[in-house]
Structures are given as C-alpha cells and as structure tokens.
Design an enzyme around this catalytic site. Sequence first.
Site, PDB file in Angstrom:
ATOM      1  N   GLU A 129      -0.572   1.803  -3.624  1.00 35.43           N
ATOM      2  CA  GLU A 129      -0.640   3.225  -3.322  1.00 35.43           C
ATOM      3  C   GLU A 129      -2.023   3.839  -3.462  1.00 35.43           C
ATOM      4  OE1 GLU A 129       1.004   1.887  -6.049  1.00 35.43           O
ATOM      5  OE2 GLU A 129       0.684   3.120  -7.829  1.00 35.43           O
ATOM      6  N   ASN A 130      -3.080   3.175  -3.041  1.00 36.73           N
ATOM      7  CA  ASN A 130      -4.404   3.795  -3.137  1.00 36.73           C
ATOM      8  C   ASN A 130      -4.393   5.118  -2.383  1.00 36.73           C
ATOM      9  OD1 ASN A 130      -5.330   1.208  -4.216  1.00 36.73           O
ATOM     10  ND2 ASN A 130      -5.159   0.525  -2.099  1.00 36.73           N
TER      11      ASN A 130
ATOM     12  N   ALA B 222       2.782  -3.695  -1.407  1.00 35.67           N
ATOM     13  CA  ALA B 222       1.874  -2.628  -0.999  1.00 35.67           C
ATOM     14  C   ALA B 222       1.243  -2.007  -2.232  1.00 35.67           C
ATOM     15  CB  ALA B 222       2.640  -1.562  -0.214  1.00 35.67           C
TER      16      ALA B 222
ATOM     17  N   GLU C 265       5.312   4.054  -1.183  1.00 34.86           N
ATOM     18  CA  GLU C 265       3.877   4.286  -1.408  1.00 34.86           C
ATOM     19  C   GLU C 265       3.512   5.756  -1.210  1.00 34.86           C
ATOM     20  OE1 GLU C 265       2.461   1.852  -2.834  1.00 34.86           O
ATOM     21  OE2 GLU C 265       4.140   0.540  -2.361  1.00 34.86           O
TER      22      GLU C 265
ATOM     23  N   GLU D 148       6.564   4.008 -11.062  1.00 37.69           N
ATOM     24  CA  GLU D 148       7.288   3.013 -10.262  1.00 37.69           C
ATOM     25  C   GLU D 148       8.776   3.329 -10.112  1.00 37.69           C
ATOM     26  OE1 GLU D 148       5.873   1.333  -8.310  1.00 37.69           O
ATOM     27  OE2 GLU D 148       3.863   1.159  -9.138  1.00 37.69           O
TER      28      GLU D 148
HETATM   29 ZN   LIG Z   1       4.975   1.353  -6.537  1.00 37.41          ZN
END
Ligand SMILES: [Zn+2]
Length: 919
Positions: free
Chosen positions: A314-315, A312, A346, A368
């Site tokens: 994270e926009n 995925a 996310e 992260e």
């Molecule tokens: Zn991430």
Amino acid sequence: MTAQLPFPRADVENLTREEAAQRGALLEVTHYRVEVDLRGAPAPKAETYPVRTRIDFASSEVGVSTFLDHLGASVESLVLNGETLDVDAHVGPARILLPGLRAENTVEIRSTSRYSRSGEGLHRFVDPSDEQVYLYTQYEPADSRRVFPVFEQPDLKARFSFSIIGPQHWQLRSNSPAISRMPLESGEAAGAAKGEPAGADDAAEAAGAAVVGPLVRVEFAETPRMSSYITALLAGPYHHVEGHYRGGVPGGETVQIPLSVLCRASLAEHFDADALLELTQRGLDFFHAEFAYPYPWGKYDQVFVPEYNLGAMENPGLVTFTETYVFDTAATDAQYETRANTLMHEMAHMWFGDLVTMHWWDDLWLKESFADYMGSLAVDEATDWTTSWISFANGRKAWAYVQDQLPTTHPIVADIPDLEAADQNFDGITYAKGASVLKQLAAYAGREAFREAARRYFSRHAFGNASLGDFLAVLEEVTGANMDDWARAWLQTAGVPVLSAELDAAGGGAGRVLVREQGVDPATGESVSRPHKIRVGVHVMDAAGETLALHAAQEVFLDPAAPEGLTPVPELSVPADRPRLLLPNEDDLTYAKLSLDPESLAAVLTYPVADPLARATVWAALWSMVRDGELPARRFLAAVQQLGLGIDEIVVVQGLLRQSLTALERYTPADERPALQRDLAARLAAELTRRTGGDHQRATARTLATLSRREGSQLELLEALLDGGAADHGISGLRIDEELRWAFLQALAAHGRVSLDQLDAELAAKTTARARIAHRLATAARPDRRVKQAAFGQALAGTDDSGEELSNDHLTATVDGFTVAGDPETAAVIERQTDAYFDALTDVWERMSQGQATRVVSGLYPGAQDLDAGAEPTEHPLALRTQRWLDENADAPAALRRLLIEEQDQLLRGLRAQAAAQG
Ligand SMILES: [Zn+2]
C-alpha cells in the site's frame, strides 16, 4: 567471525520495540531528501547504485547519541551538522552512529546500496522476453534501510523529497507526482546540481559504466508526513495507461485524482487497464463516502511488478501488486474477484495504515485487519461481484481458523518485541481473523456506529500514529458502551470459539433452539466465552425434495455470562418431519467453528444447501471437521464429488478442489489413499468432458494436473491434451495455454514421460518469466536421483547450478519440484535428505533473507506422511525428529522455531485424523 564493532549493537538488524520507543521519544524527524542514481541499472549484472541522503531532525536532548538504520553496501561519507565524521568509527553493518546531537540536526550521507534479488529493498529484474530491466521497491516492515539511511520505525514519520536519476525513456516514479524532469548533462554526478562537490567519477563508476541513452533527473513533490516503510520508488520501461478520478467526499469539494496503471512492456497485450481504472474509480467513490475524508496522497498509481514477494503493498500514491494479477493466461472469475479484493484492500490502506499508522508492529492489525475487512466490503458494495462474502467465508476465514489452532497462535493485538517477530506476523490472525472479528463488530455495534468510529479515528489521528486504545476510544464514543470486555475477548485473547445449535429436549421436542458457545484460551487452557451477535438459521427440505432452503432465521446476542454458555433463540420454528439444517452462523456474521448436530450433518452430506452464503459456511464447517478428525476424509471427498463440483460459485469450487488435494495428502490413511486418488482423478477427467469451456472446466484441469503430478493415473489424457487431442477424449472448450501446458508437462516430467530436451524446447519456444519458473519446477520434478540431489542442494544454497542467486519464485519452484515424488524410489531418495534438511536449518536461516528462508524451511519440510495402523501420532518418526531438533535448538531464532513448531503441529493434526479414520 567477530568483527571489531565501532559501537554497541552496530551490527544488529533486528531493531527492538524498546529501542524504537526510546528513539521515538527522543527524535522528531522533519524531512528527508533522498536521491537515487539508477543510471547504471540497465547494465548487465549491475550490482550497486549510489544514494545521497539528507535528513533534518530535532532531538529533545542535547549531547546524546542516536543511530540511523542502514543495510547498504557501503557509506562513502557522513556529515553531521556540518562536521565530517570518520566513517569507520561511526558506520556499522546495520546502523550509523550519530553522536553529540543538537536540538536541530542535519545529517548528510553518501552511500552505495545493492540491487535486491530477494524482493527486499530495490528489486532489479531482467525480463527474459526482451532483456529490459525493471526496478521497484518493497520495504515493509523495515527495508527502506536497504536503499537509504533512515530512522526505520513507523512512528518516526517525516516528509520525503525523492529524486531519481535514470534513463530518459524510463518511467521514473515515486509516491508523489514529479515536479521537475531535467536532462542530465554528460558526466554530471548525483547531487552535483545542488552545488555539492563532485565525487562525480566515483558516483558514475559506482552507478555502473554502461549508460543507455540520455539521462534525466526526476524530482518528486515533497510528500505529506508518512512512515518510511511505505515510501517507494519505481524505474523501468513500464507500459502505462493513464486515467483520472473525479469525485470526492459526498457534500465536499470535487477533486481530480490522476490515475495510472502500469506493467512490464512484454505483458502489455494482456493488460486490462480499463477494467482496473474503472474499479479504482469505484473504489475511491466508495471510500470517500465511507470515510468522509478526502484521498490524501495526490495521485494514485498502481503497478504490477515481477518477482513480487506478496500480493500487494500500500505505498501511498504508488501501490505495487504482484504481476500474476496481469492475466496472460485464462483466469477464472474468482481470480478477477481476488484481484479486485486486493485492489480495494490496498486502497483502504490509503486511510487505514498510511494516513493513520500503528505506533509499532504490535498493532499491525490496526491496518491489516481493517484493510482486509474493508476490501471485502468494498467488493461487495462497490463492484458487480456478488460473491465477496462467500469468498470471505470460505477462503479468508479458512486461513484464520487454521492459523488460530496452531500452537503458535496469538491474539490479534500481538506482542511484537522486535522486527523479526514483526516479519512473521503477516499471518492469518492479523489479516483474516482480524477482518472476521471486525465483520462481527460491525454486526455487534451496528454498521453505522462502525462507520462513524472510523471517521472520527481518521480526523483525529490524520498523518499521525495510533494504537488499540485510540480505536477503542472512538468506538466507545459512538456506541456509548464500554468496549473493554469486547476487546479483551476478541482482540487480546487467541483461539477459535465453537458454536453449536441444538433442540431443547425439555421443550417437548417442539423445537426450541439453543445455541451453545464455548472456547478455550490457548495461552492459559482456561475456558473463555465471547460476546457475539449472530443469526441462527433453519434450513429445511423444500417442497420439491431437492435442496435445503432457508425456512426461518432469528438474530440473537450471545451473552458470555449465559449459564453453561447456552442461549435460547426465541421464536424460531423447526419442522420435525423433514431433513433440516440448524445453522448457528447464518450470514457468517461471527468468527467461530461450527459443530453441526448429527441431523444437520447428515442432511448437508446428502442434499445441497440452496443459499450460497449458508452453503459456503457449511462447507467451511465440514472442512474444519476433517481437520479435527471428526469427519473422515473419504466422506468429505465423496461429498465434494457428489455436491461440491456442481456448485455455481467458482470461488467455492476452487476452494473445495484445493481442500480435496490436502485431504488426500494429509488426512487420508495410507491404505485408502491410492484408490481415493484414482477415483478423484477419474472424476475430474469426467468433469472435463461434462463442461464446455468456462471457469469450472479450467479449475478442474488445473487440479487434475496437480493430482496427476502426484499419483499419475491420468497421464495419457494429459499427453493427449498437450498434443491437441482433446476432441478424441470428448473434451471441448478447454484453452490449453501456457499455464496449462506447463502444468501438464510438470505432471508428465514427474513420471519420467518427458525428457529434459522436451522441456528445454518448450521453454525455447516461448521464453517468458512464467515459463522459466515452470520449467525450473518441471526439471526438478523428474524422478532421477541426481536431479533430486541437485535440486536439494540448490534450494539449500539459494543458488542455481552456475552459482547465481535464485529469485524467490525460482527458489520456490526448485523447492516444489524437489518435493514431487512420481514413484516410490523417488520418494525414498527425497526422504533420505531428511537429516540433511534438519542439519541445514540454522545455517539457511542465518544466510538467507527471512522471506527466502521461510520458503526453504517450510517448503522442504517432508510432506505426506503415513501413520501405521495402531501407532501413536506423536511417536511418528518425523514428529520425533522434529521434536529432537526443537529440543536441541532451544536457542534458535524464534521465527525459525515458530515455523518448525507449526510444521510439526500440521503433521500431528494429519496423523490424528488418519488415526480417527482408521477407527
Ligand atoms: Zn494490507
């Protein structure tokens, strides 16, 4: 070939930290206006699309030059501060030169970009089920430059105003909500509405001639300040379900946040939108309470997209997920939990990473590690799953321990000199080790202090950038302690500490427990001690004589300065008369390999551990011992069959099944392997009959298919299951859906028991994206010399037999199919390609994107290798061949060398374990 470059480094894609720092100091970027014209996207074979970009930025020096990053197809016009610049003289393959800066600048660019097939930039996918076209962007770390010209570095944040031209019936989305949606008059070109001179014909032509129905131009609200790598666009006839969140920071204002979840139309019937929306609402409540900072991005869309390269992204306001999370075949509870974990990960990024962003990729961990830790924490505290920390102990951490013992390991705070290095750093250290260390930090400093530090970090750096020092500053404020030593030991030193517990012999055998902590800094070879807060548990045989149950536990701080690394644990009683386990990492609070004392090891290999988290921690320790050659694979496999398959938590069972396959492939001596494989296959077949439906049965069926593909002892059973003969074999409740059908067919194909016609017929009967990938793997798995040679050629070329570029999933399927050796002759055919593999490496690396090349380089590295009795692992032919390549290619790209060094190390680790097992 050397082209005449218009200016220095015009062709350099690999932006360096130094260049970024210089540009970051020079510029302040205010605003981007980007219009992307996707009217041509539905056309078959559409290749490019026109883009218009306007950037406003300030320069702290006048008269100097800077550059934009751009990996588009072409630039049609370039206007800086009203002056048209010669494109040939200012546009290179990767950069656009901007000379003679003023204090305030505006640059306007008309350009053309390519649709991506590799998932980098604007990816275009045609759904084989219904021929619909779907697009989405993926940029991290630096691929927005594939779509529009940009200052591509995380600390040049700006506001973005996007617009998209596309078919009226499509979903057209971006980070911000749409603010206008205007029909596009026929013949009108991109940008024409803003009064710019036409160029209309060019634009329409570049966009592709075929126009499907009426068009619209959708403009999106200006975003808050954000980094370019998290901007995003989405277009296509996506199925969507809307919802909303009502809530907010406790004690603060109540807010409404529009929510949507989207997937391809052909997956709509499998899309559990309500469950996803509910998780989203719970997550927002959780993070509001945790961070005390309102969700900053307006709306929250979550899209499940095809051919996605990662889990995925994270926009802000438009999170993308792999659509393998839309479960169109039966999924286990562990898969649902993993999806929830990703969703929460996310969402944590909306704060950690999006609101406050690292200056440069050295501090990737700042987003992260936190998101990984917060993801597990949120699943544990905000959902109904009770196994989050068990998954973490057994799954996430295993990834970290493996990576942290490779010769290429690095500190959590990494040294990332350029973008190529950044690309390789999305690894088990940055994610899982970082998260493990943060879990330890929350124990060490206290959960409340940890929470308060995060809150101050957000309020202080909102919409800005930060680095390690900024995080340590808030941590020191709230703890009142100097955290330098802690940060040096945990964040700035690589390597895995080892913990062991022992009984103090001097104490007269009455059972005073001592904990030993030791570690080595892989960079220097010197020993290193780390501060920990741990719980030490004593588990003893229960009264019924059936399980090892928790008897007592005690918290203790391990002082790095303790003599000989030994810390006594006060007031912990250990009964001497019963089987017992000393567990120096109760609750899995810290990050360490465990060295179990002999009595504990004997106990856990014989009796089940009652507590689920302790059990998961013990299994992780056993797996480490297999990898270290301290526990023979056969004993691990026996324990899995005796104790592991009966474990309730499916996430642990799935992990043990995977590890069993790896144990057979890498850590088992050749003379033991066939019998152990047959035994496990027979045991799995028996397990299928013992269970009726449910996750355990399904996980067993998947593993059996993979094992049979390799060793072929249960093929009749798989054939019978495919033909509807489950009952004849005493198997009930197993849903043989598309996923299992293909898994069984792949095993049968590997042993020549299904024909190409049968595989084609299966695909024709149901042509989904999943089926096409599975069919490709099955086809390449067939034991036929020409099949193998063709698959090998296609993998290296990255194209199919008609010369069309393979998507990442299809590339992986080709690679995986090729490496299947159903019989010894086929294994020999595969092995004969070894030299060609090494010869092709640098070319593959140069030709493919890094993501594609990694699939090929790692995927085609020769698999299962045997050590002759008495032979030296380092003298193994493949180890020598790899070393020769490394010696001869000292100047190959660091990221490519890293992959080969890691493969060689995994090989040697396996061979050493085989040698140890041979005795
Ligand atoms: Zn991430």
